[in-house]
Design an enzyme around this catalytic site. Sequence first.
Site, PDB file in Angstrom:
ATOM      1  N   GLU A 173      -8.976  -3.207   2.152  1.00 39.59           N
ATOM      2  CA  GLU A 173      -8.414  -2.643   3.370  1.00 39.59           C
ATOM      3  C   GLU A 173      -9.428  -2.739   4.504  1.00 39.59           C
ATOM      4  O   GLU A 173     -10.383  -1.971   4.562  1.00 39.59           O
ATOM      5  CB  GLU A 173      -8.030  -1.186   3.144  1.00 39.59           C
ATOM      6  CG  GLU A 173      -7.066  -0.961   1.979  1.00 39.59           C
ATOM      7  CD  GLU A 173      -6.841   0.509   1.706  1.00 39.59           C
ATOM      8  OE1 GLU A 173      -6.367   1.206   2.615  1.00 39.59           O
ATOM      9  OE2 GLU A 173      -7.164   0.964   0.595  1.00 39.59           O
ATOM     10  N   HIS A 206      -0.540   2.444   7.288  1.00 41.78           N
ATOM     11  CA  HIS A 206      -0.674   2.858   5.891  1.00 41.78           C
ATOM     12  C   HIS A 206       0.676   3.223   5.268  1.00 41.78           C
ATOM     13  O   HIS A 206       1.598   3.664   5.973  1.00 41.78           O
ATOM     14  CB  HIS A 206      -1.607   4.067   5.790  1.00 41.78           C
ATOM     15  CG  HIS A 206      -2.902   3.782   5.117  1.00 41.78           C
ATOM     16  ND1 HIS A 206      -3.937   3.113   5.737  1.00 41.78           N
ATOM     17  CD2 HIS A 206      -3.351   4.060   3.868  1.00 41.78           C
ATOM     18  CE1 HIS A 206      -4.965   3.007   4.903  1.00 41.78           C
ATOM     19  NE2 HIS A 206      -4.633   3.572   3.751  1.00 41.78           N
ATOM     20  N   SER A 208      -2.910   5.242  10.330  1.00 43.75           N
ATOM     21  CA  SER A 208      -2.018   6.190   9.667  1.00 43.75           C
ATOM     22  C   SER A 208      -0.635   6.149  10.303  1.00 43.75           C
ATOM     23  O   SER A 208      -0.508   6.042  11.531  1.00 43.75           O
ATOM     24  CB  SER A 208      -2.584   7.607   9.787  1.00 43.75           C
ATOM     25  OG  SER A 208      -1.630   8.560   9.353  1.00 43.75           O
ATOM     26  N   TYR A 268     -12.389  -0.451   0.791  1.00 41.20           N
ATOM     27  CA  TYR A 268     -12.369  -0.609   2.243  1.00 41.20           C
ATOM     28  C   TYR A 268     -13.446  -1.559   2.759  1.00 41.20           C
ATOM     29  O   TYR A 268     -14.449  -1.809   2.084  1.00 41.20           O
ATOM     30  CB  TYR A 268     -12.529   0.756   2.918  1.00 41.20           C
ATOM     31  CG  TYR A 268     -11.276   1.588   2.859  1.00 41.20           C
ATOM     32  CD1 TYR A 268     -10.463   1.742   3.968  1.00 41.20           C
ATOM     33  CD2 TYR A 268     -10.883   2.208   1.670  1.00 41.20           C
ATOM     34  CE1 TYR A 268      -9.304   2.497   3.915  1.00 41.20           C
ATOM     35  CE2 TYR A 268      -9.727   2.961   1.598  1.00 41.20           C
ATOM     36  CZ  TYR A 268      -8.934   3.101   2.729  1.00 41.20           C
ATOM     37  OH  TYR A 268      -7.784   3.838   2.661  1.00 41.20           O
ATOM     38  N   HIS A 272       0.804  -1.227   0.000  1.00 39.57           N
ATOM     39  CA  HIS A 272       0.000   0.000   0.000  1.00 39.57           C
ATOM     40  C   HIS A 272       0.836   1.275   0.000  1.00 39.57           C
ATOM     41  O   HIS A 272       0.401   2.307   0.533  1.00 39.57           O
ATOM     42  CB  HIS A 272      -0.987   0.016   1.168  1.00 39.57           C
ATOM     43  CG  HIS A 272      -2.257   0.771   0.847  1.00 39.57           C
ATOM     44  ND1 HIS A 272      -2.824   0.769  -0.411  1.00 39.57           N
ATOM     45  CD2 HIS A 272      -3.057   1.572   1.612  1.00 39.57           C
ATOM     46  CE1 HIS A 272      -3.909   1.521  -0.399  1.00 39.57           C
ATOM     47  NE2 HIS A 272      -4.074   2.020   0.803  1.00 39.57           N
TER      48      HIS A 272
END
Length: 779
Positions: free
Chosen positions: A541, A239, A352, A584, A130
């Site tokens: 995801e 991520h 994140s 997602y 990713h």
Amino acid sequence: MESSLFILRIQRPLSTLWLWIALALLLQSSRGVLSDSNYLIGLGSYDITGPAADVNMMGYANTEQIASGVHFRLRARTFIVAEPQGNCVVFVNLDACMASQLVTIKVIERLKARYGDLYTEKNVAISGIHTHAGPGGYLQYVTYIVTSLGFVRQSFDVIVDGIEKSIIQAHENLRPGSIFVNKGEILDAGVNRSPSAYLNNPATERNKYKYDVDKEMTLLKFVDNEWGPVGSFNWFATHGTSMSRSNSLISGDNKGAAARFMEDWFGKNIVERSYSDDVEADGIPRRVSNIIPDIQENHHELLELAASFQSPSGQPATKILSVARRVRSALRQAEKPAFVSAFCQTNCGDVSPNVLGAFCIDTGLPCDFNHSTCGGKNELCYGRGPGYPDEFESTRIIGERQFKKAVDLFNKASEQLKGKVDYRQIYLDFSNNEVTMTNRSGASEVVKTCPAAMGFAFAAGTTDGPGAFDFKQGDDKGNPFWRLVRNLLKTPGQEQVDCQHPKPILLDTGEMKQPYDWAPSILPIQILRVGQLVILSVPGEFTTMAGRRLRDAVKSVLTSGSHGQFDDNVHVVIAGLTNTYSQYITTFEEYQVQRYEGASTLYGPYTLNSYIQEFKKLASALLSGQPVESGPQPPDLLSKQISLLTPVVMDATPAGMNFGDVVSDVPKNSTFKRGSLVKVVFWSACPRNDLMTEGTFTLVEKLQGTDTWVPAYDDDDFCLRFIWSRPSKLSPRSQATIEWRIPDYATPGVYRVRHFGAAKGLMGSVRHFAGSSSAFVVS
């Protein structure tokens, strides 16, 4: 795969036949060893760096983010595990944004042509890390290739080729060995970027967990019976967005960086000293230059020596020169397989790496908690990485944190995987899948998934990469203007609106078919088993809580069955973004909030319930040994692809200049201290002419003795950057700026910078070239 792995040797070339005969004899003569190792293991790695110019990057959907150079190269890394006389599984980790259904289809076709039924869609998993800093255009659905001006054949081909070659390497390296598993927490490499959605999950469920993201890394250590450790693969959720939406250099982001750090660490660990001696205070392994003897001369003599090597004119070259000068190729022992380390992605949907939090760029204050806006505008809200404001430093730090934990788990791994190798895989039509579930009153009811659709909050982006206009996260209403714009493309019917509720539909992608499908409907789901490790291959995801629910559901099936194959020690990991991509998967409760992740959950509020139901069926079949129906095949849309990317017409230099000539050299008689930036500019040509696969565009060489230049740093090094530019978009002229931030661990001596490239003539011929800077001293 039910037949012996060795039966298929008759279908291979003669050299491979003798390899397998020798291996069979080895198995017979080392039964005592095999009783400890159980498996055949093989690892492989191959370059998949795509076009470093003109191509839009995949991930942020930012039309202005066009590749223009290389931060470090991308790779496909593979492990194969086989029972000596039984099943085998293949796992491929890509330094790419995600897997592609079309890539998977074509890789499987090649594997079937080469190996028959040994490796198929059932036992091969292809997963993306990713990174948002890789070239796009390699997926087959319209939604995912709009910003890349359609399909980019060069992006597609290099990934397919690289995956195939990495699998071939792993197959040819298959030897008796053992696998160990270990787990540990990383507390500072990920934060929840949608905490308001996470808080909508039941408090009783949230109270079972200490954190609102998964902090656990699961690592496999591969040990060859003869060679010892040969690789490691791990899964950890964060991520690939340490590099921002404005970055234009190809990069594996934090996970790609971690992989390079660990592979270099292991190489140095074997070549020179123990781990404690090989890692500097900042955690980055010392590089190859350390094993090159220093020139034992004073500074004045070094300057005189450097002065004798002035920048020559650019010279014609061969592509093999770029490959041969690669640093890691020079280090490799031909008789021993290279160490392969992969940092794989898992349920990273709401995680994140920008761990300092999200702040408004105009005021410096935290963004609005529920909508991630600043004064009502999403464009001003950005997450900050630990190296803020330097995104390269943030990438290094988050990569280093994963690398350090992986080394710790690797060194301490003691639990050996033992037991069967097995797998189950099916295709499902997620546009209309019935799910039987228990409602709040305790009664059983049947619900359905929906054709794919994206909500208004999808266009708002995230704190890692905000969107534009007046969209915002947490929007469950939409607005009239954007509904009118939407209706120009496709007006969703009432059934679709009701099915997707409370998502306000911005793009009804599942029902948009012109010029071909905009979104997938048929998705693969897959379980791979190696002993007590179970890998759940998911084509999207999963958010933190969605992943927890899926893992727990599968584990409950595996540990409660009557077949006695697993105990509570079973390790269940999710391999995200695998085999294809469908955006997602949130929990039902997170979906109601309609943050970015909920708006990007394509198949409606019961998407997760559908996954859980179908994976439980696969887990049951795995336990019982029963086969499963394959399901409907996904489409192969290669023949329908459209590309609007203009080709390279020709390259040129100013009159009297050669490709590879230096435009801006290092100063004469220059000395640089460690930590300084060396910058050289060359006349260059478009990197799309030759991707330099398994080669390098950039090179730093160190002088050994008085006339031998030894490769020290190349495209694979974090400290070296290749930045390509044109004076204007349509100009045939271009320049390559090479920046080398001299590491603190670089050895003193005389160095030079080199550039390799390929230029296209007006008639289409391609000529390779090489250029060199003047020499300089590092003190």
